[in-house]
Motif scaffolding. Structure first.
Motif, mmCIF file in Angstrom:
data_model
loop_
_atom_site.group_PDB
_atom_site.id
_atom_site.type_symbol
_atom_site.label_atom_id
_atom_site.label_comp_id
_atom_site.label_asym_id
_atom_site.label_seq_id
_atom_site.Cartn_x
_atom_site.Cartn_y
_atom_site.Cartn_z
ATOM 1 N N GLY A 197 57.425 34.760 57.901
ATOM 2 C CA GLY A 197 57.680 33.458 57.830
ATOM 3 C C GLY A 197 56.585 32.833 58.456
ATOM 4 N N GLU A 198 55.886 31.716 57.788
ATOM 5 C CA GLU A 198 54.587 30.793 58.131
ATOM 6 C C GLU A 198 55.305 29.408 58.714
ATOM 7 O OE1 GLU A 198 51.388 30.510 58.200
ATOM 8 O OE2 GLU A 198 50.911 32.573 58.184
ATOM 9 N N VAL A 199 54.365 28.630 59.099
ATOM 10 C CA VAL A 199 54.855 27.200 59.693
ATOM 11 C C VAL A 199 54.077 26.021 58.927
ATOM 12 C CG1 VAL A 199 53.390 27.557 61.570
ATOM 13 C CG2 VAL A 199 55.047 25.726 61.532
ATOM 14 N N TYR A 200 54.998 25.038 58.612
ATOM 15 C CA TYR A 200 53.979 23.926 58.038
ATOM 16 C C TYR A 200 54.207 22.687 58.703
ATOM 17 C CZ TYR A 200 58.319 21.711 56.082
ATOM 18 O OH TYR A 200 59.755 21.145 55.749
ATOM 19 N N ASP A 201 53.315 21.940 58.704
ATOM 20 C CA ASP A 201 52.938 20.419 59.435
ATOM 21 C C ASP A 201 52.523 19.413 58.591
ATOM 22 O OD1 ASP A 201 53.239 21.398 62.644
ATOM 23 O OD2 ASP A 201 51.959 22.805 61.385
ATOM 24 N N TYR A 239 62.418 34.684 59.227
ATOM 25 C CA TYR A 239 62.924 33.654 59.971
ATOM 26 C C TYR A 239 61.720 33.726 60.988
ATOM 27 C CZ TYR A 239 65.220 30.639 63.083
ATOM 28 O OH TYR A 239 65.635 29.459 63.822
ATOM 29 N N GLY A 240 61.033 32.390 61.277
ATOM 30 C CA GLY A 240 60.091 32.717 62.362
ATOM 31 C C GLY A 240 60.147 31.364 63.105
ATOM 32 N N GLY A 241 59.092 31.197 63.857
ATOM 33 C CA GLY A 241 58.769 29.929 64.797
ATOM 34 C C GLY A 241 58.977 28.740 63.954
ATOM 35 N N GLY A 242 58.520 28.473 62.819
ATOM 36 C CA GLY A 242 58.453 27.395 62.101
ATOM 37 C C GLY A 242 59.848 26.913 61.695
ATOM 38 N N PHE A 243 60.824 27.884 61.247
ATOM 39 C CA PHE A 243 62.188 27.507 60.985
ATOM 40 C C PHE A 243 62.561 27.103 62.451
ATOM 41 C CE2 PHE A 243 60.960 30.291 57.419
ATOM 42 C CZ PHE A 243 61.599 29.423 56.251
ATOM 43 N N LEU A 244 62.373 27.880 63.278
ATOM 44 C CA LEU A 244 63.043 27.540 64.804
ATOM 45 C C LEU A 244 62.680 26.128 65.251
ATOM 46 C CD1 LEU A 244 64.340 28.561 67.306
ATOM 47 C CD2 LEU A 244 62.162 29.353 67.940
ATOM 48 N N PHE A 245 61.332 25.600 65.149
ATOM 49 C CA PHE A 245 61.074 24.352 65.271
ATOM 50 C C PHE A 245 61.903 23.133 64.745
ATOM 51 C CE2 PHE A 245 56.440 25.869 66.017
ATOM 52 C CZ PHE A 245 56.755 26.836 67.173
ATOM 53 N N LYS A 246 62.063 23.491 63.482
ATOM 54 C CA LYS A 246 62.882 22.455 62.758
ATOM 55 C C LYS A 246 64.293 22.561 63.214
ATOM 56 C CE LYS A 246 62.237 21.966 58.051
ATOM 57 N NZ LYS A 246 62.230 20.588 57.746
ATOM 58 N N GLU A 247 64.972 23.732 63.696
ATOM 59 C CA GLU A 247 66.560 23.684 63.921
ATOM 60 C C GLU A 247 66.515 22.979 65.308
ATOM 61 O OE1 GLU A 247 68.376 27.612 63.365
ATOM 62 O OE2 GLU A 247 67.632 27.749 61.563
ATOM 63 N N LEU A 271 55.318 29.486 72.007
ATOM 64 C CA LEU A 271 55.897 30.383 71.138
ATOM 65 C C LEU A 271 55.317 30.027 69.716
ATOM 66 C CD1 LEU A 271 59.798 30.560 70.326
ATOM 67 C CD2 LEU A 271 58.164 29.927 68.493
ATOM 68 N N HIS A 272 54.942 30.952 69.197
ATOM 69 C CA HIS A 272 53.815 30.911 67.773
ATOM 70 C C HIS A 272 54.660 30.252 66.587
ATOM 71 C CE1 HIS A 272 50.568 33.485 69.746
ATOM 72 N NE2 HIS A 272 50.850 32.264 70.469
ATOM 73 N N GLY A 273 54.344 29.307 65.735
ATOM 74 C CA GLY A 273 55.098 29.096 64.641
ATOM 75 C C GLY A 273 55.147 30.233 63.754
ATOM 76 N N THR A 274 53.905 31.222 63.811
ATOM 77 C CA THR A 274 54.073 32.453 63.000
ATOM 78 C C THR A 274 54.745 33.746 63.489
ATOM 79 O OG1 THR A 274 51.806 32.921 63.494
ATOM 80 C CG2 THR A 274 51.988 31.614 61.568
ATOM 81 N N ALA A 275 55.315 33.479 64.549
ATOM 82 C CA ALA A 275 55.986 34.709 65.251
ATOM 83 C C ALA A 275 57.403 34.906 64.385
ATOM 84 C CB ALA A 275 56.518 34.494 66.696
ATOM 85 N N HIS A 276 57.900 35.960 64.132
ATOM 86 C CA HIS A 276 58.791 36.319 63.204
ATOM 87 C C HIS A 276 60.012 36.969 64.246
ATOM 88 C CE1 HIS A 276 55.731 37.581 60.081
ATOM 89 N NE2 HIS A 276 55.709 36.026 60.298
#
Ligand code: SF4
Ligand code: SF4
Length: 416
Positions: free
Chosen positions: A261-265, A111-119, A99-104
């Motif tokens: 959505g993008e993703v931060y680390d 909403y995308g992968g970055g929000f999903l990882f956090k949840e 699953l890509h952090g930038t997938a929407h």
């Protein structure tokens, strides 16, 4: 100066005699004119936090009893599409996905992968839908506990080089940098990068941070797999990996932009001070680090140059929200554009806040107070002062993870 070895530094740590600084502590002393000498520093823990688009997760989780479906064709987590495989998992009721952090999400672009990882890490319930090869739809909810294995791989992380962007044209421009299009006529500047805190910035020959080096990735111990994609000697970045399920949700998440959505680390890496060359490379400070400013329409055409001191020095890392100034607008622009959804229903959630500065620069009633600064530029022979309206990097998270790493080294939870 006498060179020292990792073994010697570890012996000093065991005795409680090692001098370990975070990059922020070390640079503060340099800027005060009180630079520790080579003999007075053994390790510097560096850190960076920002949007890192190359982030992906490999996940395995159970979705049904065995025998319910043969093979997954399509998999969605909270509507975010994942790639099924590489293991077919026939009849097992579990799936492997990437699953890509930038997938929407197919339901909501923001909403995308970055929000999903956090949840996932927050323990929230995640809706999963599987379309199987034989035409069945399997729907279920999972939580972190149902994930038997999750591994983050960041294809391009901790970049040393960035470009800042502004818009000299008259039309606004949508981009991956903000949830609002960047207004024209040089009304604002957006930038990324933690400047002199960045690990690679403190190892410019790139001879300390190598394949196999241990790191903290979003608070989980991980490793450098090698150079990241598109890395070069002039523009290095790293490929990193660590166990998703051991990460702290504070350090990774989603970031809304007008392109979805993008993703931060957040990454922290120790630099053991083994010799004079390594020590000298650690003396770099923000004012020595160039930041080209480019036209957002052309992306790579530098208009002028600035430096990281002008981006960060004396500016606030977090906003203050003054409810008495809030006009309860019918539709709150800040709720709509806050990249991390940190502002909802008149509440500022500082755990989610990224310190990007958009609320302070966009609320027309000044309900937010945050000095994000401005920069003097010369563009097309005109002197202009351009306000910094959006940061895609967060020095507060970078500092916190560097401090965590320092403490873990001191207590031997993290071995050099
Ligand atoms: S836009 Fe500003 S003043 Fe209006 S509701 Fe939002 S925070 Fe309050
Ligand atoms: S600084 Fe403001 S806009 Fe940015 S993440 Fe924090 S609350 Fe949201």
């Amino acid at each position: 100066m006498t060179n020292r070895t990792i073994k010697q530094i570890n012996q000093k740590i065991d005795k409680g005699d090692a001098n370990i600084y975070t990059a922020a502590e070390f640079k503060k002393l340099i800027k005060k004119g009180d630079t520790p000498s080579f003999d007075e520093v053994d390790v510097v823990t560096c850190g960076t936090c920002g949007v890192m688009s190359g982030t992906a997760a490999i996940l395995n989780f159970i979705i049904s009893e065995p025998g319910v479906f043969i093979r997954a064709n399509e998999v969605y987590l909270n509507g975010v599409p994942a790639y099924a495989g590489p293991c077919p998992n026939e009849w097992l009721g579990s799936v492997d996905v990437i699953l890509h952090g930038t997938a929407h999400s197919i339901y909501d672009e923001s909403y995308g992968g970055g929000f999903l990882f956090k949840e996932i890490l927050e323990g929230k319930s995640i809706d999963v839908r599987v379309e199987s090869a034989e035409g069945k739809t399997i729907e279920n909810t999972i939580t972190k506990d149902d994930i038997t294995r999750g591994q983050i791989i960041g294809a391009r992380m901790a970049f040393k080089n960035y470009t800042a962007f502004t818009n000299p044209g008259s039309e606004e421009v949508k981009s991956i940098f903000a949830a609002t299009p960047l207004e024209g006529n040089l009304r604002g500047l957006t930038f990324s990068g933690c400047g002199d805190l960045n690990p690679l910035q403190n190892d410019i020959p790139h001879n300390v941070i190598k394949e196999g080096s241990r790191v903290l990735l979003n608070d989980a111990v991980g490793y450098v797999l090698g150079d990241g994609t598109r890395a070069s000697a002039e523009k290095p970045n790293l490929m990193l990996s660590a166990d998703l399920c051991k990460m702290d949700p504070y350090y990774l998440g989603g970031f809304k932009t007008s392109q979805g959505g993008e993703v931060y680390d957040t990454v922290a890496i120790p630099i053991p001070v083994l010799n004079e060359e390594i020590y000298n490379n650690l003396l770099i400070t923000d004012d020595m680090i160039d930041l080209p400013v480019a036209d957002i329409r052309g992306r790579h055409l530098p208009l002028d140059n600035t430096d990281y001191d002008k981006m960060w020095a004396g500016h606030d890392l977090r906003p203050q929200y003054d409810r008495s100034k809030c006009k309860n607008c019918e539709s709150c622009l800040i709720e709509e554009i806050c990249p991390t959804n940190a502002f909802k229903a008149e509440r500022l959630n500082l755990t989610y806040c990224f310190g990007c500065g958009m609320c302070a620069n966009y609320c027309r009633h000044d309900a937010f107070n945050m000095n994000t600064g401005s920069v003097d530029l010369n563009i097309n022979d005109n002197d202009v002062n351009v306000p910094i309206i959006l940061r895609q990097s967060d020095r507060l998270r970078a500092n916190k993870l560097s401090l965590k790493l320092k403490k873990m080294i001191e207590t031997r939870e993290f071995i050099l």
